[in-house]
Design a protein around this motif. Structure first.
Motif, short mmCIF file in Angstrom:
data_model
loop_
_atom_site.label_atom_id
_atom_site.label_comp_id
_atom_site.label_asym_id
_atom_site.label_seq_id
_atom_site.Cartn_x
_atom_site.Cartn_y
_atom_site.Cartn_z
N HIS A 246 0.84 -1.21 0.00
CA HIS A 246 0.00 0.00 0.00
C HIS A 246 0.87 1.25 0.00
CE1 HIS A 246 -3.47 2.51 0.75
NE2 HIS A 246 -2.77 3.13 1.69
N PRO A 247 0.57 2.23 -0.85
CA PRO A 247 -0.50 2.20 -1.86
C PRO A 247 -0.03 1.47 -3.12
CG PRO A 247 0.62 4.31 -1.88
CD PRO A 247 1.24 3.54 -0.76
N HIS A 248 -0.94 0.74 -3.73
CA HIS A 248 -0.58 0.01 -4.94
C HIS A 248 -0.92 0.85 -6.18
CE1 HIS A 248 -4.69 -0.88 -6.23
NE2 HIS A 248 -4.99 -1.15 -4.96
N SER A 249 -0.50 0.36 -7.33
CA SER A 249 -0.72 1.10 -8.58
C SER A 249 -1.60 0.33 -9.56
CB SER A 249 0.62 1.43 -9.24
OG SER A 249 1.36 0.25 -9.50
N PHE A 250 -2.27 -0.72 -9.07
CA PHE A 250 -3.14 -1.49 -9.96
C PHE A 250 -4.35 -0.66 -10.38
CE2 PHE A 250 -1.28 -5.01 -7.27
CZ PHE A 250 -0.41 -5.45 -8.26
N SER B 173 -5.36 2.30 8.14
CA SER B 173 -6.05 3.58 8.31
C SER B 173 -7.04 3.88 7.18
CB SER B 173 -5.03 4.71 8.40
OG SER B 173 -4.36 4.89 7.16
N LEU B 174 -7.10 3.02 6.17
CA LEU B 174 -8.05 3.23 5.08
C LEU B 174 -9.48 3.20 5.60
CD1 LEU B 174 -6.67 0.95 2.20
CD2 LEU B 174 -6.76 3.45 2.21
N LEU B 175 -10.28 4.14 5.15
CA LEU B 175 -11.70 4.11 5.47
C LEU B 175 -12.36 2.98 4.68
CD1 LEU B 175 -12.45 7.94 5.36
CD2 LEU B 175 -12.10 6.50 7.39
N PRO B 176 -13.49 2.43 5.13
CA PRO B 176 -14.14 1.34 4.41
C PRO B 176 -14.36 1.64 2.93
CG PRO B 176 -15.16 1.60 6.55
CD PRO B 176 -14.19 2.74 6.40
N GLN B 177 -14.79 2.86 2.62
CA GLN B 177 -15.02 3.22 1.21
C GLN B 177 -13.72 3.19 0.41
OE1 GLN B 177 -18.33 4.22 -0.32
NE2 GLN B 177 -16.97 3.26 -1.82
N GLN B 178 -12.64 3.64 1.03
CA GLN B 178 -11.34 3.62 0.35
C GLN B 178 -10.88 2.19 0.10
OE1 GLN B 178 -9.36 6.07 3.37
NE2 GLN B 178 -8.96 7.62 1.79
N PHE B 179 -11.09 1.30 1.07
CA PHE B 179 -10.72 -0.10 0.86
C PHE B 179 -11.50 -0.69 -0.31
CE2 PHE B 179 -11.75 -4.60 1.54
CZ PHE B 179 -10.49 -5.15 1.48
N VAL B 180 -12.79 -0.46 -0.34
CA VAL B 180 -13.62 -0.99 -1.43
C VAL B 180 -13.19 -0.43 -2.77
CG1 VAL B 180 -15.95 -1.04 -2.37
CG2 VAL B 180 -15.59 -1.48 0.07
N ASP B 181 -12.92 0.85 -2.82
CA ASP B 181 -12.54 1.49 -4.08
C ASP B 181 -11.16 1.02 -4.56
OD1 ASP B 181 -14.89 2.90 -3.95
OD2 ASP B 181 -13.97 4.77 -3.25
N GLN B 182 -10.21 0.96 -3.64
CA GLN B 182 -8.82 0.72 -4.02
C GLN B 182 -8.45 -0.76 -4.07
OE1 GLN B 182 -6.12 3.14 -1.62
NE2 GLN B 182 -7.63 4.80 -1.53
N TYR B 183 -9.14 -1.61 -3.30
CA TYR B 183 -8.73 -3.00 -3.21
C TYR B 183 -9.76 -3.99 -3.75
CZ TYR B 183 -4.52 -1.70 -0.81
OH TYR B 183 -3.28 -1.17 -0.54
N LEU B 184 -10.88 -3.51 -4.19
CA LEU B 184 -11.87 -4.37 -4.83
C LEU B 184 -12.19 -3.84 -6.23
CD1 LEU B 184 -14.21 -5.11 -1.77
CD2 LEU B 184 -12.32 -6.49 -2.67
N ARG C 164 0.14 -6.54 2.21
CA ARG C 164 0.96 -6.22 3.37
C ARG C 164 0.16 -5.32 4.31
NH1 ARG C 164 4.56 -9.66 4.41
NH2 ARG C 164 5.38 -8.12 5.86
N PHE C 165 -0.14 -5.85 5.48
CA PHE C 165 -0.96 -5.12 6.44
C PHE C 165 -0.07 -4.19 7.24
CE2 PHE C 165 -3.76 -4.16 9.89
CZ PHE C 165 -5.04 -4.28 9.37
N THR C 166 -0.15 -2.91 6.96
CA THR C 166 0.65 -1.88 7.62
C THR C 166 -0.27 -0.88 8.32
OG1 THR C 166 0.61 -0.45 5.68
CG2 THR C 166 2.41 -2.07 5.81
N SER C 167 0.32 0.01 9.08
CA SER C 167 -0.47 1.04 9.75
C SER C 167 -1.19 1.91 8.73
CB SER C 167 0.43 1.91 10.64
OG SER C 167 1.03 1.13 11.65
N ARG C 168 -0.52 2.23 7.63
CA ARG C 168 -1.14 3.06 6.59
C ARG C 168 -2.32 2.33 5.95
NH1 ARG C 168 3.05 5.19 2.35
NH2 ARG C 168 1.23 6.40 1.71
N PHE C 169 -2.14 1.05 5.70
CA PHE C 169 -3.24 0.27 5.12
C PHE C 169 -4.41 0.20 6.11
CE2 PHE C 169 -5.48 -3.80 4.71
CZ PHE C 169 -5.96 -3.69 3.40
#
Length: 320
Positions: free
Chosen positions: A8-12, A104-115, A97-102
């Motif tokens: 995180h952050p990834h570039s996919f 801290s993602l809000l639920p909407q950010q996780f859905v947008d960026q990782y799904l 990779r589960f980090t402190s920055r990862f």
């Protein structure tokens, strides 16, 4: 199966992967509940002509979040987890990779960026799966965050028929912690296993007539409590029946000299196997660790342990 480590952050971006049906979870143990989640995702992918995927996380979130400051013992360290997921016929494995920055993602950010950004068409997870900062995202509010971009399947609790207990990593850990290794198989769908390298020990077992293989674990496996167990050990692709002693050898050592060891005595086996990688399969507990006043008493107890093991394997039809 293609395994991809995601930082995180990834570039996919959408289009980097084919349409995916993805299973979400940490999946320590790959127990029967986990298998149901993953197989459901694979089935949805096959039905729609998509690829199947699993997203897991490393290290365990509780370590990064400070809940387990001394680390955590695992049922299936990452290497084992990868192999088990591959056996389930998955096409892609994303190890985030589960980090402190990862975290801290809000639920909407996780859905947008990782799904959505990975081209996900369908998400499968257990009813208690959470995501996003403070675990505020859950399977109930996932449709809101998804906003119609992918389908969602929630896998309800899988319970044991005889007790109604939820099949979970927590339950499996409690069984191992209590030494009830024989009760783990109905939860995992297989016997509990650990891996290690055979190293030189003090060779005291050889002097007692019970030569043992001293095992140095290759990962932070969860071990049952000190005692003597019936096991099988695989060396050079061959399984052998045996006994495993976990503990501090209190008959020979003072408390200040204690160093925990995992030693395996193989029945009817005399090969030299130092340096070999070994897999230990835990089958049943015989007794707790004891301190004996005389070495002769220890030898007699070890003979009784061996007899118990041979009877076990004869009953199971796996005697050597």
């Amino acid at each position: 199966m293609k395994t991809i480590t995601v930082h995180h952050p990834h570039s996919f971006k959408p289009g980097d992967f084919p349409p995916l049906a993805i299973a979400l979870g940490y999946f320590d143990g790959i127990h029967l509940g986990h298998q149901k989640v993953i197989k459901t995702a694979r089935g949805i992918a096959e039905k729609n002509g998509w690829k199947s995927a699993v997203m897991t996380f490393e290290p365990h979130p509780s370590i990064v979040l400070g809940k387990k400051k001394d680390g955590i013992e695992l049922i299936t360290p990452l290497e084992d987890k990868i192999k088990l997921i591959e056996k389930l016929g998955v096409d892609y494995l994303f190890v985030v990779r589960f980090t402190s920055r990862f975290a801290s993602l809000l639920p909407q950010q996780f859905v947008d960026q990782y799904l959505a950004a990975l081209g996900v068409k369908h998400v499968v997870a257990g009813f208690d799966y959470t995501y996003g900062k403070f675990g505020k995202g859950n399977m109930e509010n996932l449709p809101e965050y998804a906003n119609g971009r992918f389908g969602i399947t929630v896998i309800e609790k899988l319970a044991l028929e005889n007790t109604g207990e939820k099949v979970s990593s927590t339950l499996i850990r409690s069984k191992i912690r209590e030494g009830k290794v024989g009760e783990v198989k109905p939860l995992l769908g297989r016997d509990y296993e650990i891996k290690g390298i055979v190293v030189h020990g003090e060779k005291r077992g050889r002097q007692l007539g019970f030569p043992t293989a001293n095992l140095k674990l290759t990962a932070s496996y969860m071990l049952p409590p000190n005692g003597v167990y019936i096991v099988q050990m695989k060396v050079a692709d061959t399984w052998h029946n045996g006994l495993c002693s976990i503990g501090y050898n209190p008959t020979f050592k003072n408390p200040e000299e204690y160093e925990k060891t995992t030693e395996v005595y193989l029945l009817d086996f005399s090969d030299t196997i130092y340096g070999e990688e070994a897999v230990v399969k835990w089958l049943a507990r015989i007794r707790e660790e004891k301190k004996f006043a005389r070495v002769e008493d220890l030898i007699e107890e070890m003979k009784r342990d061996e007899t118990a093991a041979r009877r076990y394997f004869e009953k199971q039809g796996t005697a050597t």
